[in-house]
Design an enzyme around this catalytic site. Sequence first.
Site, PDB file in Angstrom:
ATOM      1  N   GLU A 176       0.839  -1.194   0.000  1.00  0.00           N
ATOM      2  CA  GLU A 176       0.000   0.000   0.000  1.00  0.00           C
ATOM      3  C   GLU A 176       0.880   1.252   0.000  1.00  0.00           C
ATOM      4  O   GLU A 176       0.388   2.357   0.181  1.00  0.00           O
ATOM      5  CB  GLU A 176      -0.974   0.001   1.176  1.00  0.00           C
ATOM      6  CG  GLU A 176      -0.318  -0.025   2.528  1.00  0.00           C
ATOM      7  CD  GLU A 176      -1.329   0.018   3.655  1.00  0.00           C
ATOM      8  OE1 GLU A 176      -2.073   0.994   3.742  1.00  0.00           O
ATOM      9  OE2 GLU A 176      -1.351  -0.936   4.461  1.00  0.00           O
ATOM     10  N   CYS A 201      -3.649  -2.738   4.468  1.00  0.00           N
ATOM     11  CA  CYS A 201      -2.793  -3.760   5.073  1.00  0.00           C
ATOM     12  C   CYS A 201      -3.291  -5.181   4.811  1.00  0.00           C
ATOM     13  O   CYS A 201      -2.642  -6.154   5.184  1.00  0.00           O
ATOM     14  CB  CYS A 201      -2.664  -3.514   6.579  1.00  0.00           C
ATOM     15  SG  CYS A 201      -2.060  -1.867   6.951  1.00  0.00           S
ATOM     16  N   HIS A 239      -3.071  -8.554  12.616  1.00  0.00           N
ATOM     17  CA  HIS A 239      -2.415  -7.387  12.010  1.00  0.00           C
ATOM     18  C   HIS A 239      -2.080  -6.416  13.146  1.00  0.00           C
ATOM     19  O   HIS A 239      -2.926  -6.149  14.014  1.00  0.00           O
ATOM     20  CB  HIS A 239      -3.364  -6.725  10.998  1.00  0.00           C
ATOM     21  CG  HIS A 239      -2.911  -5.367  10.589  1.00  0.00           C
ATOM     22  ND1 HIS A 239      -1.655  -5.156  10.074  1.00  0.00           N
ATOM     23  CD2 HIS A 239      -3.511  -4.150  10.646  1.00  0.00           C
ATOM     24  CE1 HIS A 239      -1.511  -3.865   9.825  1.00  0.00           C
ATOM     25  NE2 HIS A 239      -2.623  -3.232  10.166  1.00  0.00           N
TER      26      HIS A 239
HETATM   27  N1  COA Z   1       1.854   5.198  30.184  1.00  0.00           N
HETATM   28  C1  COA Z   1       1.142   4.139  29.734  1.00  0.00           C
HETATM   29  N2  COA Z   1       0.125   4.253  28.822  1.00  0.00           N
HETATM   30  C2  COA Z   1      -0.161   5.489  28.356  1.00  0.00           C
HETATM   31  C3  COA Z   1       0.530   6.639  28.810  1.00  0.00           C
HETATM   32  C4  COA Z   1       1.579   6.472  29.768  1.00  0.00           C
HETATM   33  N3  COA Z   1       2.289   7.494  30.217  1.00  0.00           N
HETATM   34  N4  COA Z   1       0.012   7.716  28.173  1.00  0.00           N
HETATM   35  C5  COA Z   1      -0.986   7.254  27.349  1.00  0.00           C
HETATM   36  N5  COA Z   1      -1.066   5.912  27.471  1.00  0.00           N
HETATM   37  C6  COA Z   1      -1.984   5.004  26.751  1.00  0.00           C
HETATM   38  C7  COA Z   1      -3.381   5.533  26.577  1.00  0.00           C
HETATM   39  O1  COA Z   1      -4.171   5.306  27.730  1.00  0.00           O
HETATM   40  C8  COA Z   1      -3.844   4.730  25.383  1.00  0.00           C
HETATM   41  O2  COA Z   1      -4.183   3.417  25.778  1.00  0.00           O
HETATM   42  P1  COA Z   1      -5.617   2.787  25.399  1.00  0.00           P
HETATM   43  O3  COA Z   1      -5.719   2.842  23.892  1.00  0.00           O
HETATM   44  O4  COA Z   1      -5.519   1.383  25.907  1.00  0.00           O
HETATM   45  O5  COA Z   1      -6.643   3.624  26.062  1.00  0.00           O
HETATM   46  C9  COA Z   1      -2.580   4.611  24.538  1.00  0.00           C
HETATM   47  O6  COA Z   1      -1.488   4.906  25.416  1.00  0.00           O
HETATM   48  C10 COA Z   1      -2.521   5.559  23.353  1.00  0.00           C
HETATM   49  O7  COA Z   1      -2.856   6.836  23.824  1.00  0.00           O
HETATM   50  P2  COA Z   1      -3.716   7.857  22.944  1.00  0.00           P
HETATM   51  O8  COA Z   1      -3.948   9.080  23.738  1.00  0.00           O
HETATM   52  O9  COA Z   1      -4.897   7.173  22.350  1.00  0.00           O
HETATM   53  O10 COA Z   1      -2.611   8.135  21.808  1.00  0.00           O
HETATM   54  P3  COA Z   1      -2.701   8.934  20.454  1.00  0.00           P
HETATM   55  O11 COA Z   1      -3.774   9.946  20.424  1.00  0.00           O
HETATM   56  O12 COA Z   1      -1.300   9.412  20.225  1.00  0.00           O
HETATM   57  O13 COA Z   1      -3.083   7.847  19.353  1.00  0.00           O
HETATM   58  C11 COA Z   1      -2.820   5.925  17.943  1.00  0.00           C
HETATM   59  C12 COA Z   1      -2.533   6.537  19.323  1.00  0.00           C
HETATM   60  C13 COA Z   1      -2.353   4.489  17.933  1.00  0.00           C
HETATM   61  C14 COA Z   1      -4.341   5.976  17.680  1.00  0.00           C
HETATM   62  C15 COA Z   1      -2.062   6.776  16.875  1.00  0.00           C
HETATM   63  O14 COA Z   1      -0.690   6.570  17.051  1.00  0.00           O
HETATM   64  C16 COA Z   1      -2.423   6.424  15.452  1.00  0.00           C
HETATM   65  O15 COA Z   1      -3.381   6.960  14.882  1.00  0.00           O
HETATM   66  N6  COA Z   1      -1.649   5.532  14.818  1.00  0.00           N
HETATM   67  C17 COA Z   1      -1.937   5.033  13.472  1.00  0.00           C
HETATM   68  C18 COA Z   1      -2.786   3.780  13.591  1.00  0.00           C
HETATM   69  C19 COA Z   1      -2.982   3.182  12.243  1.00  0.00           C
HETATM   70  O16 COA Z   1      -2.056   3.103  11.451  1.00  0.00           O
HETATM   71  N7  COA Z   1      -4.193   2.741  11.937  1.00  0.00           N
HETATM   72  C20 COA Z   1      -4.475   2.219  10.615  1.00  0.00           C
HETATM   73  C21 COA Z   1      -4.184   0.780  10.449  1.00  0.00           C
HETATM   74  S1  COA Z   1      -5.151  -0.286  11.462  1.00  0.00           S
END
Ligand code: COA
Length: 391
Positions: free
Chosen positions: A83, A115, A237
């Site tokens: 992709e 993916c 995945h």
């Molecule tokens: N210690 C431990 N955990 C922590 C933390 C800390 N200090 N701070 C935050 N976290 C946890 C949050 O609670 C959350 O856990 P949960 O999902 O179990 O609730 C996790 O870390 C991620 O935090 P979040 O605030 O949601 O992070 P974000 O806004 O940066 O987004 C993703 C995370 C994964 C959604 C983002 O990186 C993303 O969009 N990635 C791309 C995903 C992708 O490619 N999708 C398409 C293919 S499937």
Amino acid sequence: MASDSAIGIHDLSFATTGFVLPHTALAEHNGTDIGKYHVGIGQHSMSVAGADEDIVTMGAAAAAPIISRHGADQIRTLVFATESSIDQAKSAGVYVHSLLGLPSATRVVELKQACYGATAALQFAIGLVHRDPAQRVLVIASDISKYELDSPGEATQGAAAVAMLVTADPALVRIEEPSGLFTADVMDFWRPNYRDAALVDGQESITAYLQAVEGTWKDYQEQGGRSLEEFSAFCYHQPFTKMAHKAHRHLLNTCGYDTDESDIKRAIGQTTACNTVVGNSYTASVYLALAALLDHADDLSGRPVGFLSYGSGSVAEFFAGTVVPGYRAHLRTEAHREAIEGRRLLDYAAYRELHEWSFPTDGGDHPTPAQTTGPFRLAALRGHKRIYERR
Ligand code: COA
């Protein structure tokens, strides 16, 4: 004609990039608590491509050991799933076909559905081998996952390629019928033709993925699939490894089970070792989970493994594979370890420079700096043509 249960993955090999950025460097740059990366999303480092490597060099590097072990005589089809395509018309597989010196009597094609593409390639390969069990199909999944600097997706970048030889009487995993299928038109992740970096609605992608887990499982059961209790492990995945945890918890809930942390760890624990240090490799990710499982788990001979392949947009498939007795003699554990450990460490500034690097679009002669040491390199863009070299 071979039965479905006697067709599957005969050999599996992966490759990744020459560089790696640890999440500690990213956290230090953007002031994020490292616990969010290490625990919250389950990522420790990400592979980063040098200027002279891309999905073709990685795909060729993953497939070359398969060709040197088995030869190319019976391979009449090469399916390249990606992709992060490098051309709107020409299949990346044709460059790999040339770099590997495969016979001209080969059909080569590129497949795309986020993916999920490599699973479509695997199923198409099984169909071809079913029609003529003497033929072998080379499936390559290769991707570089790239998001905007300083965006939430940045921490979930990565890159890798997996090559699989699909044959009758496979040495590693027999792929079974039936599959559970699920398609829904959602905008959780996409990359318009004019952009290098993908657009993603992270929370929407998690919700859509979990709906796909439920949808594929429901269809898998309706098609007469195995019960949950029969599986020894689940390869999901993994856009980030915590997603496998969320997905399995959701599957357990869907099946009416309480979620017990130790049950989840037992089901997915051995499948995350590669993805947590390589990052998101899109099409390759679910098969990197399989590589990690086969390389690191206790003997799985005769045991069923569940696969959940998800591609945003979205298409998903749940299917089962049974690990073939004697498979351990055919693994590439040491080479996989070397691919991961051989990457050169980047600091944040060097990573940023690579992230921002791109070819000029003027059609001139643009050699790439020789940054990597892998078996294949992207040497230049000359007159709009990508020039590859074999070392
Ligand atoms: N210690 C431990 N955990 C922590 C933390 C800390 N200090 N701070 C935050 N976290 C946890 C949050 O609670 C959350 O856990 P949960 O999902 O179990 O609730 C996790 O870390 C991620 O935090 P979040 O605030 O949601 O992070 P974000 O806004 O940066 O987004 C993703 C995370 C994964 C959604 C983002 O990186 C993303 O969009 N990635 C791309 C995903 C992708 O490619 N999708 C398409 C293919 S499937």
